[in-house]
Design a protein around this motif. Structure first.
Motif, PDB file in Angstrom:
ATOM      1  N   LYS A  86      29.315  26.374  23.544  1.00  0.00           N
ATOM      2  CA  LYS A  86      29.579  24.943  23.403  1.00  0.00           C
ATOM      3  C   LYS A  86      28.853  24.388  22.180  1.00  0.00           C
ATOM      4  CE  LYS A  86      31.582  24.881  27.516  1.00  0.00           C
ATOM      5  NZ  LYS A  86      30.908  24.185  28.623  1.00  0.00           N
ATOM      6  N   CYS A  87      29.401  23.302  21.643  1.00  0.00           N
ATOM      7  CA  CYS A  87      28.792  22.656  20.492  1.00  0.00           C
ATOM      8  C   CYS A  87      28.726  21.150  20.725  1.00  0.00           C
ATOM      9  CB  CYS A  87      29.584  22.943  19.222  1.00  0.00           C
ATOM     10  SG  CYS A  87      28.836  22.246  17.732  1.00  0.00           S
ATOM     11  N   LEU A  88      27.569  20.583  20.464  1.00  0.00           N
ATOM     12  CA  LEU A  88      27.378  19.139  20.527  1.00  0.00           C
ATOM     13  C   LEU A  88      27.305  18.609  19.109  1.00  0.00           C
ATOM     14  CD1 LEU A  88      26.733  16.712  22.489  1.00  0.00           C
ATOM     15  CD2 LEU A  88      24.328  17.109  21.891  1.00  0.00           C
ATOM     16  N   GLU A  98      29.474  14.065  20.788  1.00  0.00           N
ATOM     17  CA  GLU A  98      30.733  14.622  21.300  1.00  0.00           C
ATOM     18  C   GLU A  98      30.533  16.097  21.612  1.00  0.00           C
ATOM     19  OE1 GLU A  98      35.406  15.246  19.930  1.00  0.00           O
ATOM     20  OE2 GLU A  98      34.097  13.876  18.815  1.00  0.00           O
ATOM     21  N   CYS A  99      31.061  16.529  22.747  1.00  0.00           N
ATOM     22  CA  CYS A  99      30.932  17.922  23.166  1.00  0.00           C
ATOM     23  C   CYS A  99      32.253  18.647  22.942  1.00  0.00           C
ATOM     24  CB  CYS A  99      30.550  17.980  24.646  1.00  0.00           C
ATOM     25  SG  CYS A  99      30.289  19.658  25.265  1.00  0.00           S
ATOM     26  N   GLU A 100      32.177  19.868  22.405  1.00  0.00           N
ATOM     27  CA  GLU A 100      33.379  20.656  22.150  1.00  0.00           C
ATOM     28  C   GLU A 100      33.156  22.093  22.588  1.00  0.00           C
ATOM     29  OE1 GLU A 100      36.517  21.571  18.465  1.00  0.00           O
ATOM     30  OE2 GLU A 100      34.788  20.264  18.161  1.00  0.00           O
ATOM     31  N   ASP A 101      34.190  22.678  23.184  1.00  0.00           N
ATOM     32  CA  ASP A 101      34.129  24.074  23.621  1.00  0.00           C
ATOM     33  C   ASP A 101      34.612  24.953  22.485  1.00  0.00           C
ATOM     34  OD1 ASP A 101      34.236  26.526  24.871  1.00  0.00           O
ATOM     35  OD2 ASP A 101      35.211  25.793  26.689  1.00  0.00           O
ATOM     36  N   THR A 205      18.066  21.636  24.790  1.00  0.00           N
ATOM     37  CA  THR A 205      19.319  22.077  25.416  1.00  0.00           C
ATOM     38  C   THR A 205      19.318  21.895  26.932  1.00  0.00           C
ATOM     39  OG1 THR A 205      18.471  24.348  25.546  1.00  0.00           O
ATOM     40  CG2 THR A 205      19.758  23.769  23.596  1.00  0.00           C
ATOM     41  N   CYS A 210      26.322  19.130  27.900  1.00  0.00           N
ATOM     42  CA  CYS A 210      27.312  19.858  27.101  1.00  0.00           C
ATOM     43  C   CYS A 210      27.042  21.351  27.089  1.00  0.00           C
ATOM     44  CB  CYS A 210      27.315  19.321  25.673  1.00  0.00           C
ATOM     45  SG  CYS A 210      28.360  20.211  24.509  1.00  0.00           S
TER      46      CYS A 210
END
Length: 217
Positions: A86-88, A98-101, A205, A210
Motif C-alpha cells: 500500500k502507498c499513502l 490518499e491511500c492507494e493499493d 506506519t 492505509c
C-alpha cells in the motif's frame, strides 16, 4: 601441534560460514538519492509548465519500504509500505492524504528494449532500459552496481514499478526521461547518500490504517 591444527581448521570453517552468510545476503542500497527535473515541449509554454511540475525529488530507500517526495507548488510525498503493498500519498499544501493499493496494475507494457551504455552518472556504470507504456514512453538509466531491495518493488505493480525493478535487476535509477503526449520530463540524479540504518518512512506506519493488510490478504 594437534591443538594448533584444530584451531586453524575451526577458523577456516568459521571463515567459510561467514563468507557463505555474506554471499547469501546481498547488500542493497539504503539511503537517499536526489533528482533534478527539466521539461521540454513543442506546444506548451515551458516556463509555465515548470512552475506547476516538480523541480526536484528525494527518494529514501530501506530494505522493505521507500519514500519519495516531489517538490513543487503542491509538494507531494509518497510513503510506500512494502509489506502490504500500500502507498499513502500526502499533498502538503492541502494536508490531504490518499491511500492507494499498489498491488493493482495501472498501466501496461507495449514494447521493451535494453542496451549497454558507457555513460557514468555519479560515478556509477549504467545500462539503459526503455519501454512504451499505455500512456507514455519511458527511458531509464539504471545502475549496474547499486541495487534496491526486491521488497521495494516485488508487490508494486502500479505504474510499472515491479516491471522496472525486475528488468533493471533492482538497479537504482540515475537518469530518467518520460515522454508524455504534450511534454517531456527529464530527471537526473545529483546526489546519493548511503545510510546503513536508514528508515525510509518518516511516518508512523502503525498509526496509519492505509498500511494495514486487508482481511484475506
Amino acid at each position: 601441534m594437534q591443538t594448533y591444527l584444530t584451531l586453524v581448521a575451526a577458523l577456516l570453517l568459521l571463515g567459510g560460514q561467514t563468507l557463505l552468510i555474506s554471499c547469501s545476503k546481498p547488500k542493497y542500497f539504503t539511503g537517499t538519492i536526489e533528482y533534478q527535473y527539466t521539461y521540454s515541449s513543442a506546444i506548451l509554454d515551458v516556463d509555465s509548465l515548470s512552475k506547476h511540475t516538480p523541480h526536484k525529488s528525494e527518494f529514501r530507500y530501506d530494505n522493505i519500504n521507500y519514500q519519495s517526495r516531489f517538490f513543487a507548488i503542491d509538494t507531494t510525498t509518497y510513503y510506500y509500505y512494502g509489506e502490504s503493498g500500500k502507498c499513502l500519498s500526502q499533498i502538503h499544501a492541502q494536508n490531504k492524504f490518499e491511500c492507494e493499493d499498489y498491488r493493482l496494475p495501472t498501466d501496461t507494457v507495449i514494447s521493451y528494449k535494453e542496451y549497454k551504455t558507457d555513460e557514468k552518472i555519479l560515478g556509477q556504470p549504467c545500462k539503459v532500459i526503455e519501454w512504451q507504456g499505455k500512456y507514455f514512453y519511458n527511458i531509464l538509466y539504471v545502475s549496474t552496481d547499486v541495487k534496491i531491495s526486491p521488497a521495494t518493488y516485488k508487490n508494486h505493480l502500479a505504474y510499472n514499478w515491479k516491471f522496472y525493478g525486475e528488468k533493471a535487476d533492482g538497479g537504482l535509477i540515475l537518469r530518467s526521461e518520460h515522454r508524455f503526449k504534450n511534454y517531456t520530463m527529464k530527471g537526473m540524479a545529483v546526489k546519493m547518500k548511503k545510510e546503513r540504518r536508514l528508515k525510509s518512512l518518516t511516518i508512523d506506519t502503525e498509526k496509519i490504517d492505509c498500511f494495514n493488510k486487508l482481511p484475506g490478504d
